[in-house]
Motif scaffolding. Structure first.
Motif, PDB file in Angstrom:
ATOM      1  N   ARG A  85     -23.536   5.356   0.647  1.00 52.77           N
ATOM      2  CA  ARG A  85     -23.073   4.219   1.448  1.00 52.77           C
ATOM      3  C   ARG A  85     -22.790   4.671   2.880  1.00 52.77           C
ATOM      4  NH1 ARG A  85     -18.329   2.906  -2.695  1.00 52.77           N
ATOM      5  NH2 ARG A  85     -17.946   5.020  -1.954  1.00 52.77           N
ATOM      6  N   LEU A  86     -23.118   3.811   3.813  1.00 54.28           N
ATOM      7  CA  LEU A  86     -22.858   4.057   5.226  1.00 54.28           C
ATOM      8  C   LEU A  86     -21.707   3.160   5.651  1.00 54.28           C
ATOM      9  CD1 LEU A  86     -24.064   5.615   7.717  1.00 54.28           C
ATOM     10  CD2 LEU A  86     -25.293   3.505   8.222  1.00 54.28           C
ATOM     11  N   ASN A  87     -20.661   3.764   6.210  1.00 59.79           N
ATOM     12  CA  ASN A  87     -19.501   2.996   6.653  1.00 59.79           C
ATOM     13  C   ASN A  87     -19.789   2.393   8.027  1.00 59.79           C
ATOM     14  OD1 ASN A  87     -16.942   1.909   6.657  1.00 59.79           O
ATOM     15  ND2 ASN A  87     -16.001   3.734   7.512  1.00 59.79           N
ATOM     16  N   LEU A  88     -19.796   1.071   8.111  1.00 62.06           N
ATOM     17  CA  LEU A  88     -20.060   0.383   9.364  1.00 62.06           C
ATOM     18  C   LEU A  88     -18.738   0.089  10.068  1.00 62.06           C
ATOM     19  CD1 LEU A  88     -22.776  -2.148   8.136  1.00 62.06           C
ATOM     20  CD2 LEU A  88     -23.077   0.194   8.988  1.00 62.06           C
ATOM     21  N   PRO A  89     -18.580   0.505  11.320  1.00 62.55           N
ATOM     22  CA  PRO A  89     -17.320   0.309  12.039  1.00 62.55           C
ATOM     23  C   PRO A  89     -16.910  -1.160  12.092  1.00 62.55           C
ATOM     24  CG  PRO A  89     -18.808   1.739  13.276  1.00 62.55           C
ATOM     25  CD  PRO A  89     -19.591   1.170  12.137  1.00 62.55           C
ATOM     26  N   SER A  90     -15.639  -1.411  11.787  1.00 63.00           N
ATOM     27  CA  SER A  90     -15.146  -2.792  11.739  1.00 63.00           C
ATOM     28  C   SER A  90     -15.273  -3.492  13.085  1.00 63.00           C
ATOM     29  CB  SER A  90     -13.698  -2.832  11.254  1.00 63.00           C
ATOM     30  OG  SER A  90     -12.862  -2.122  12.137  1.00 63.00           O
ATOM     31  N   SER A  91     -15.063  -2.777  14.188  1.00 64.47           N
ATOM     32  CA  SER A  91     -15.149  -3.413  15.507  1.00 64.47           C
ATOM     33  C   SER A  91     -16.553  -3.968  15.753  1.00 64.47           C
ATOM     34  CB  SER A  91     -14.780  -2.411  16.603  1.00 64.47           C
ATOM     35  OG  SER A  91     -15.652  -1.290  16.568  1.00 64.47           O
ATOM     36  N   LYS A  92     -17.559  -3.238  15.335  1.00 58.90           N
ATOM     37  CA  LYS A  92     -18.939  -3.697  15.532  1.00 58.90           C
ATOM     38  C   LYS A  92     -19.303  -4.804  14.540  1.00 58.90           C
ATOM     39  CE  LYS A  92     -20.452   0.586  17.680  1.00 58.90           C
ATOM     40  NZ  LYS A  92     -19.384   0.481  18.615  1.00 58.90           N
ATOM     41  N   ARG A  93     -18.809  -4.700  13.312  1.00 63.10           N
ATOM     42  CA  ARG A  93     -19.049  -5.767  12.331  1.00 63.10           C
ATOM     43  C   ARG A  93     -18.469  -7.080  12.832  1.00 63.10           C
ATOM     44  NH1 ARG A  93     -16.511  -2.353   8.563  1.00 63.10           N
ATOM     45  NH2 ARG A  93     -15.079  -4.051   8.105  1.00 63.10           N
ATOM     46  N   GLU A  94     -17.280  -7.025  13.395  1.00 61.60           N
ATOM     47  CA  GLU A  94     -16.614  -8.242  13.881  1.00 61.60           C
ATOM     48  C   GLU A  94     -17.392  -8.866  15.029  1.00 61.60           C
ATOM     49  OE1 GLU A  94     -12.578  -7.161  14.774  1.00 61.60           O
ATOM     50  OE2 GLU A  94     -12.178  -6.597  12.692  1.00 61.60           O
ATOM     51  N   VAL A  95     -17.830  -8.067  15.995  1.00 59.20           N
ATOM     52  CA  VAL A  95     -18.578  -8.588  17.139  1.00 59.20           C
ATOM     53  C   VAL A  95     -19.844  -9.293  16.677  1.00 59.20           C
ATOM     54  CG1 VAL A  95     -19.940  -7.897  19.164  1.00 59.20           C
ATOM     55  CG2 VAL A  95     -17.664  -6.932  18.812  1.00 59.20           C
ATOM     56  N   LEU A  96     -20.519  -8.716  15.690  1.00 58.39           N
ATOM     57  CA  LEU A  96     -21.797  -9.249  15.222  1.00 58.39           C
ATOM     58  C   LEU A  96     -21.658 -10.276  14.091  1.00 58.39           C
ATOM     59  CD1 LEU A  96     -23.732  -5.884  15.256  1.00 58.39           C
ATOM     60  CD2 LEU A  96     -24.111  -7.839  16.789  1.00 58.39           C
ATOM     61  N   GLY A  97     -20.447 -10.471  13.575  1.00 58.35           N
ATOM     62  CA  GLY A  97     -20.246 -11.412  12.478  1.00 58.35           C
ATOM     63  C   GLY A  97     -20.825 -10.920  11.163  1.00 58.35           C
ATOM     64  N   LEU A  98     -20.873  -9.597  10.979  1.00 55.85           N
ATOM     65  CA  LEU A  98     -21.357  -9.029   9.720  1.00 55.85           C
ATOM     66  C   LEU A  98     -20.208  -9.031   8.735  1.00 55.85           C
ATOM     67  CD1 LEU A  98     -23.349  -5.955  11.105  1.00 55.85           C
ATOM     68  CD2 LEU A  98     -24.223  -8.230  10.495  1.00 55.85           C
ATOM     69  N   ASP A  99     -20.272  -9.938   7.774  1.00 59.52           N
ATOM     70  CA  ASP A  99     -19.161 -10.110   6.850  1.00 59.52           C
ATOM     71  C   ASP A  99     -19.491  -9.578   5.471  1.00 59.52           C
ATOM     72  OD1 ASP A  99     -16.706 -10.925   5.850  1.00 59.52           O
ATOM     73  OD2 ASP A  99     -17.389 -12.959   5.453  1.00 59.52           O
ATOM     74  N   LYS A 100     -20.341 -10.201   4.756  1.00 58.63           N
ATOM     75  CA  LYS A 100     -20.637  -9.819   3.380  1.00 58.63           C
ATOM     76  C   LYS A 100     -22.136  -9.628   3.163  1.00 58.63           C
ATOM     77  CE  LYS A 100     -19.143  -9.275  -0.913  1.00 58.63           C
ATOM     78  NZ  LYS A 100     -18.460  -8.061  -1.270  1.00 58.63           N
ATOM     79  N   ASN A 101     -22.895 -10.707   3.342  1.00 58.58           N
ATOM     80  CA  ASN A 101     -24.327 -10.672   3.060  1.00 58.58           C
ATOM     81  C   ASN A 101     -25.112 -10.257   4.299  1.00 58.58           C
ATOM     82  OD1 ASN A 101     -23.981 -11.592   0.375  1.00 58.58           O
ATOM     83  ND2 ASN A 101     -23.641 -13.636   1.193  1.00 58.58           N
ATOM     84  N   VAL A 102     -25.824  -9.146   4.168  1.00 58.65           N
ATOM     85  CA  VAL A 102     -26.587  -8.599   5.277  1.00 58.65           C
ATOM     86  C   VAL A 102     -27.999  -8.247   4.809  1.00 58.65           C
ATOM     87  CG1 VAL A 102     -24.525  -7.678   6.441  1.00 58.65           C
ATOM     88  CG2 VAL A 102     -25.837  -6.219   4.870  1.00 58.65           C
ATOM     89  N   VAL A 103     -28.864  -8.015   5.778  1.00 58.83           N
ATOM     90  CA  VAL A 103     -30.214  -7.529   5.509  1.00 58.83           C
ATOM     91  C   VAL A 103     -30.389  -6.257   6.334  1.00 58.83           C
ATOM     92  CG1 VAL A 103     -32.683  -8.013   5.655  1.00 58.83           C
ATOM     93  CG2 VAL A 103     -31.086  -9.848   5.089  1.00 58.83           C
ATOM     94  N   LEU A 104     -30.801  -5.202   5.658  1.00 60.15           N
ATOM     95  CA  LEU A 104     -31.107  -3.929   6.304  1.00 60.15           C
ATOM     96  C   LEU A 104     -32.615  -3.885   6.506  1.00 60.15           C
ATOM     97  CD1 LEU A 104     -30.431  -1.042   7.253  1.00 60.15           C
ATOM     98  CD2 LEU A 104     -30.555  -0.347   4.839  1.00 60.15           C
TER      99      LEU A 104
END
Length: 135
Positions: A85-104
């Motif tokens: 698993r790759l830990n995604l920084p919360s500050s960047k997740r918040e800016v981009l609206g990455l909450d639960k469902n994502v596509v890599l």
């Protein structure tokens, strides 16, 4: 090389489960940054190469110091844990609206993490890409 489209769910701690091919490429560490409307993921070597290209563009007058500063300051190291698993920084997740469902998405020398709904909208907007002329 990073390729493919992989639907994923972030866990409660904002970790992204990587597909096996991504795990092996990113095993020695990665860098993440906001890239356009998604979260970009680069190996350390690719991040360094991108910064060097951008720095050369600044010296050639093709890019600004602000562009170099923005990208460089956005880059953060990230590691792949023992479970892949790759830990995604919360500050960047918040800016981009990455909450639960994502596509890599694998884009050759980088990965991109998109909000699933935004990715679907982008795909519908772009339609079928005409890549035959490049193959």
């Amino acid at each position: 090389m990073l390729t493919g489209e992989h639907t994923r769910s972030l866990d409660d701690k904002g970790r992204l489960s990587l597909p096996p091919a991504f795990r092996s490429v990113l095993a020695e560490g990665a860098y993440v940054a906001i890239y356009k409307q998604c979260l970009g993921i680069w190996t350390a070597e690719e991040a360094r190469s991108a910064l060097e290209r951008l720095e050369a563009a600044v010296r050639a007058g093709e890019a600004t110091g602000d562009e170099l500063r923005a990208f460089s300051s956005s880059l953060e190291p990230a590691t792949v844990d023992a479970q892949g698993r790759l830990n995604l920084p919360s500050s960047k997740r918040e800016v981009l609206g990455l909450d639960k469902n994502v596509v890599l998405v694998g884009v050759f020398n980088r990965g991109e993490v998109w909000d699933a709904e935004q990715w679907q909208s982008l795909q519908a907007e772009l339609g079928e890409a005409d890549v035959d002329r490049w193959l």
